[in-house]
Design a protein around this motif. Structure first.
Motif, short mmCIF file in Angstrom:
data_model
loop_
_atom_site.label_atom_id
_atom_site.label_comp_id
_atom_site.label_asym_id
_atom_site.label_seq_id
_atom_site.Cartn_x
_atom_site.Cartn_y
_atom_site.Cartn_z
N VAL A 147 -9.13 0.60 -7.93
CA VAL A 147 -7.74 0.52 -7.47
C VAL A 147 -7.21 -0.85 -7.90
CG1 VAL A 147 -6.21 0.57 -5.47
CG2 VAL A 147 -8.27 2.00 -5.50
N TYR A 148 -6.11 -0.84 -8.65
CA TYR A 148 -5.50 -2.08 -9.15
C TYR A 148 -4.22 -2.35 -8.36
CZ TYR A 148 -8.55 -1.57 -13.22
OH TYR A 148 -9.64 -1.45 -14.06
N PRO A 149 -4.30 -3.16 -7.28
CA PRO A 149 -3.08 -3.48 -6.52
C PRO A 149 -2.12 -4.28 -7.41
CG PRO A 149 -5.05 -4.03 -5.26
CD PRO A 149 -5.49 -3.75 -6.66
N ASP A 150 -0.82 -3.96 -7.32
CA ASP A 150 0.17 -4.70 -8.10
C ASP A 150 0.08 -6.19 -7.77
OD1 ASP A 150 0.95 -2.26 -9.06
OD2 ASP A 150 2.94 -2.25 -8.12
N GLY A 151 0.04 -7.02 -8.80
CA GLY A 151 0.00 -8.47 -8.62
C GLY A 151 -1.40 -9.04 -8.40
N ALA A 152 -2.40 -8.20 -8.24
CA ALA A 152 -3.77 -8.69 -8.04
C ALA A 152 -4.44 -8.92 -9.40
CB ALA A 152 -4.58 -7.71 -7.21
N GLU A 153 -5.36 -9.87 -9.42
CA GLU A 153 -6.05 -10.18 -10.67
C GLU A 153 -7.21 -9.24 -10.97
OE1 GLU A 153 -7.11 -14.29 -11.07
OE2 GLU A 153 -5.19 -14.95 -10.25
N GLU A 154 -7.86 -8.72 -9.92
CA GLU A 154 -9.03 -7.87 -10.10
C GLU A 154 -8.86 -6.55 -9.34
OE1 GLU A 154 -12.64 -9.77 -8.97
OE2 GLU A 154 -12.20 -11.59 -10.11
N PRO A 155 -9.50 -5.49 -9.83
CA PRO A 155 -9.44 -4.21 -9.11
C PRO A 155 -10.36 -4.24 -7.88
CG PRO A 155 -10.90 -3.99 -10.99
CD PRO A 155 -10.28 -5.37 -11.08
N VAL A 156 -10.12 -3.31 -7.00
CA VAL A 156 -10.99 -3.07 -5.86
C VAL A 156 -11.72 -1.77 -6.16
CG1 VAL A 156 -11.10 -2.63 -3.38
CG2 VAL A 156 -9.40 -4.23 -4.28
N LEU A 189 -15.45 3.82 3.61
CA LEU A 189 -14.33 4.01 4.52
C LEU A 189 -13.32 2.94 4.12
CD1 LEU A 189 -13.21 5.44 7.09
CD2 LEU A 189 -14.28 3.61 8.41
N VAL A 190 -12.10 3.37 3.74
CA VAL A 190 -11.15 2.44 3.13
C VAL A 190 -9.82 2.47 3.87
CG1 VAL A 190 -10.04 1.78 0.94
CG2 VAL A 190 -12.21 3.03 0.89
N GLU A 191 -9.23 1.27 4.06
CA GLU A 191 -7.88 1.15 4.64
C GLU A 191 -6.95 0.53 3.60
OE1 GLU A 191 -7.74 -1.08 8.29
OE2 GLU A 191 -9.23 0.20 9.25
N PHE A 192 -5.84 1.24 3.33
CA PHE A 192 -4.80 0.73 2.43
C PHE A 192 -3.59 0.36 3.30
CE2 PHE A 192 -7.25 3.71 -0.19
CZ PHE A 192 -7.51 2.93 -1.31
N PRO A 193 -3.03 -0.83 3.12
CA PRO A 193 -1.91 -1.24 3.97
C PRO A 193 -0.60 -0.54 3.59
CG PRO A 193 -2.38 -2.94 2.34
CD PRO A 193 -3.44 -1.88 2.18
N LYS A 194 0.25 -0.38 4.58
CA LYS A 194 1.58 0.19 4.37
C LYS A 194 2.35 -0.69 3.38
CE LYS A 194 5.87 1.28 6.77
NZ LYS A 194 6.54 1.36 8.07
N GLY A 195 3.03 -0.05 2.44
CA GLY A 195 3.88 -0.77 1.48
C GLY A 195 3.16 -1.21 0.21
N MET A 196 1.86 -1.07 0.13
CA MET A 196 1.14 -1.51 -1.05
C MET A 196 1.38 -0.55 -2.22
SD MET A 196 -2.90 -2.22 -1.70
CE MET A 196 -3.34 -0.66 -2.39
N SER A 197 1.64 -1.14 -3.39
CA SER A 197 1.74 -0.37 -4.62
C SER A 197 0.53 -0.72 -5.49
CB SER A 197 3.02 -0.72 -5.39
OG SER A 197 4.14 -0.27 -4.67
N CYS A 198 -0.01 0.29 -6.15
CA CYS A 198 -1.23 0.08 -6.93
C CYS A 198 -1.34 1.17 -8.00
CB CYS A 198 -2.45 0.12 -6.03
SG CYS A 198 -2.66 1.68 -5.14
N THR A 199 -2.37 1.05 -8.81
CA THR A 199 -2.72 2.09 -9.78
C THR A 199 -4.15 2.51 -9.49
OG1 THR A 199 -1.25 1.14 -11.45
CG2 THR A 199 -3.00 2.62 -12.23
N TRP A 200 -4.34 3.82 -9.37
CA TRP A 200 -5.67 4.38 -9.17
C TRP A 200 -6.23 4.77 -10.54
CZ3 TRP A 200 -8.14 7.41 -4.84
CH2 TRP A 200 -7.83 6.86 -3.59
#
Length: 162
Positions: free
Chosen positions: A122-131, A138-149
């Motif tokens: 998962v590549y969150p917008d503005g992040a340098e590295e993927p998760v 078990l994963v929690e994604f915050p409200k409002g986050m934009s990313c690329t799967w």
């Protein structure tokens, strides 16, 4: 008199006595007694006996540790305990899946999901590295986050939006 390899054989058989059940030990004791009185036993036979003894040993149970990682606003709990999944009601959540693919996504609400299958970066917008997330996470994604799967191995997951 037994040769050096005969002595090693005797030692191997003695070591295996503690790993075998009582009936197997009787057979091992008989062989060991013959060695201690000087009878010859080919090393290959002892090796076969040793392997039989080793096969009877219980295999160790390896349990992975639970590990929590928080990166770029995404919280990943690797190998959560079953009690945690039950507490959250994960197995009752709806399921979603997709084949290997790459797509953008924006979270309109906080999502908690549990991956049954798959491997994703998962590549969150503005992040340098993927998760990286995978089956058993078990994963929690915050409200409002934009990313690329970037789905490398098809995903099957339970999910819940709050």
């Amino acid at each position: 008199m037994a040769c050096a390899s005969g002595s090693s054989t005797s030692l191997l058989i003695l070591l295996n006595q503690s790993r075998l059940g009582p009936q197997s030990q009787k057979g091992q004791q008989r062989i060991d007694s013959s060695i201690s009185f000087g009878a010859s036993l080919p090393f290959s036979s002892a090796r076969r006996r040793t392997k039989v003894g080793l096969r009877r040993m219980a295999k160790p149970i390896v349990k992975a540790e639970t590990l929590t990682i928080e990166k770029s606003g995404i919280k990943v709990v690797r190998n959560p305990p079953e009690s945690k999944l039950t507490e959250l009601g994960v197995r009752k959540w709806p399921k979603w899946g997709c084949p290997p693919s790459k797509f953008p996504w924006t979270y309109s609400a906080k999502e908690t999901c549990y991956l049954l299958e798959g491997k994703v970066k998962v590549y969150p917008d503005g992040a340098e590295e993927p998760v990286e997330i995978a089956a058993g996470d078990l994963v929690e994604f915050p409200k409002g986050m934009s990313c690329t799967w970037d789905v490398a191995v098809g995903v099957d997951k339970h999910y819940n939006f709050e």
